[in-house]
Design an enzyme around this catalytic site. Sequence first.
Site, PDB file in Angstrom:
ATOM      1  CD  GLU A 278      -1.275  -0.434   3.611  1.00 21.52           C
ATOM      2  OE1 GLU A 278      -1.800  -1.554   3.606  1.00 21.52           O
ATOM      3  OE2 GLU A 278      -1.497   0.433   4.450  1.00 21.52           O
TER       4      GLU A 278
ATOM      5  CB  CYS B  40       3.822   7.314   2.827  1.00 22.81           C
ATOM      6  SG  CYS B  40       4.434   6.127   3.990  1.00 22.81           S
TER       7      CYS B  40
ATOM      8  CB  CYS C 165       8.294  -5.304   7.831  1.00 24.63           C
ATOM      9  SG  CYS C 165       9.727  -4.546   8.625  1.00 24.63           S
TER      10      CYS C 165
ATOM     11  CB  CYS D 131       7.795  -2.635  15.325  1.00 21.46           C
ATOM     12  SG  CYS D 131       9.413  -2.214  14.679  1.00 21.46           S
TER      13      CYS D 131
ATOM     14  CB  CYS E 159       4.345  -1.921  13.050  1.00 21.64           C
ATOM     15  SG  CYS E 159       4.353  -1.685  11.267  1.00 21.64           S
TER      16      CYS E 159
ATOM     17  N   GLY F 135       7.564  -2.173   5.169  1.00 19.22           N
ATOM     18  CA  GLY F 135       8.922  -2.650   4.903  1.00 19.22           C
ATOM     19  C   GLY F 135      10.002  -1.847   5.594  1.00 19.22           C
ATOM     20  CD  GLU F 136      14.508  -0.807   8.161  1.00 19.48           C
ATOM     21  OE1 GLU F 136      13.751  -0.306   9.014  1.00 19.48           O
ATOM     22  OE2 GLU F 136      15.393  -0.139   7.584  1.00 19.48           O
TER      23      GLU F 136
ATOM     24  CB  SER G 177      11.421   6.177   7.790  1.00 18.61           C
ATOM     25  OG  SER G 177      11.170   5.751   9.106  1.00 18.61           O
TER      26      SER G 177
ATOM     27  CG  LEU H  58      14.872   6.672  19.687  1.00 16.30           C
ATOM     28  CD1 LEU H  58      16.076   5.757  19.526  1.00 16.30           C
ATOM     29  CD2 LEU H  58      15.325   8.056  20.158  1.00 16.30           C
ATOM     30  CG  HIS H  59       9.184   4.093  17.758  1.00  9.02           C
ATOM     31  ND1 HIS H  59       8.701   5.261  17.244  1.00  9.02           N
ATOM     32  CD2 HIS H  59       9.231   3.227  16.718  1.00  9.02           C
ATOM     33  CE1 HIS H  59       8.464   5.117  15.944  1.00  9.02           C
ATOM     34  NE2 HIS H  59       8.784   3.902  15.601  1.00  9.02           N
TER      35      HIS H  59
ATOM     36  CB  CYS I  24       2.735   1.787   7.406  1.00 11.90           C
ATOM     37  SG  CYS I  24       3.625   0.896   8.648  1.00 11.90           S
TER      38      CYS I  24
END
Length: 341
Positions: free
Chosen positions: A89, A102, A109, A113, A116, A156-157, A188, A212-213, A330
């Site tokens: 997407e 975006c 991924c 996380c 997510c 995705g990363e 990102s 970072l989070h 996302c």
Amino acid sequence: MTNIYNLTLNDLEEYFLNINEKKFRASQVYEFLYKKRVKTFDEMTNLGKNLIQKLKEDFFFQQIKIILKQEDVDVKKYLFELLDGQRIETVLMYHNYGISICVSSQVGCNMGCKFCESGRTKKIRDLEPYEIVEQILQIEEDIKERISHVVVMGIGEPFDNYNNVLKFVKIINEPKGIAIGSRHITISTSGIIAGIEKFMYEDGQVNLAISLHAPNDKLRRKIMPISNAYTIEELISVIKKYIAKTNRRVTFEYIMLDNINDTNECALELANLLKGINCYVNLIPYNETENIEFKRTKNNQIMNFYDILKKNKINVTIRKEFGGCVDAACGQLRANQNIGG
Ligand code: SAH
Ligand code: SF4
């Protein structure tokens, strides 16, 4: 056989030289692809019949398909089906400074996380450059306007698909092509150190954002498994190196999760961690999803957190919320289609 949108201008120049053609043919093809936006080789009339035939033998044109669209006032969300049936997407946002998109960089991924949607499905495969480029081309065709800013922040990363993502950046940055300025492009990452190490030596002024989070390892490990591989200390140290090398400001993304990472103590700890670093913090109000139990921090606590960072002289912004009713975060559209994550 490769997709024609996988090639940088440089790749295409090499191709033509290899088949004993003139280098300028590459610029002609680029103009047809990205300025005139043709969809077949037959439309590239001034190349001549023989060359058109040769291109048809060596490349394909077929595009990924928009299969679902959700719209709100300032946001549109697209679900794409790839040629092998996988789905990704892309989100489009209207700002006062332009239109941003975006894009996704992988199907699923591997970073996992906890908050997510994209991370709930293991990576199925990397996207090829053309599959990222075409997200832009197709959406521009749909809205009949030009996109000014690109963030690689969808599913995705990006640094787990480093070469393809960097090639994508080169293709859209090419002045003879889509020509999106590198300062208008942001990648990102959840913090893959080897990727950051490499990225600092790339040409151009592409922005880097770090998810970072959390202000310490104990908390970060609870929500981001990648922090078992790299500590915050290692992450900050490579970022300092990146800033020293590139002189560019880094963005830290910080998702606001109710009662998890949003206390005043966390804000203070974050301020101390980032003191003196050329950066700014982007606080992201969490977009709640049915499949995951985290809640969004209340507005007044987001403001407290913001004030503490400000008082401690950290540059900070709160991300404008888009499309609460269009599954905007996302991975959510894809997840809610019940297609495996
Ligand atoms: N993998 C990369 C880029 C894609 S994720 C990375 O993690 O940086 C992009 C951003 O979306 C991350 O900062 C992530 O934390 C955030 N995000 C994921 N799920 C979200 C949700 N439900 N609400 C708000 N932001 C979310
Ligand atoms: Fe992957 Fe980014 Fe989602 Fe983490 S936040 S699971 S790294 S897409």
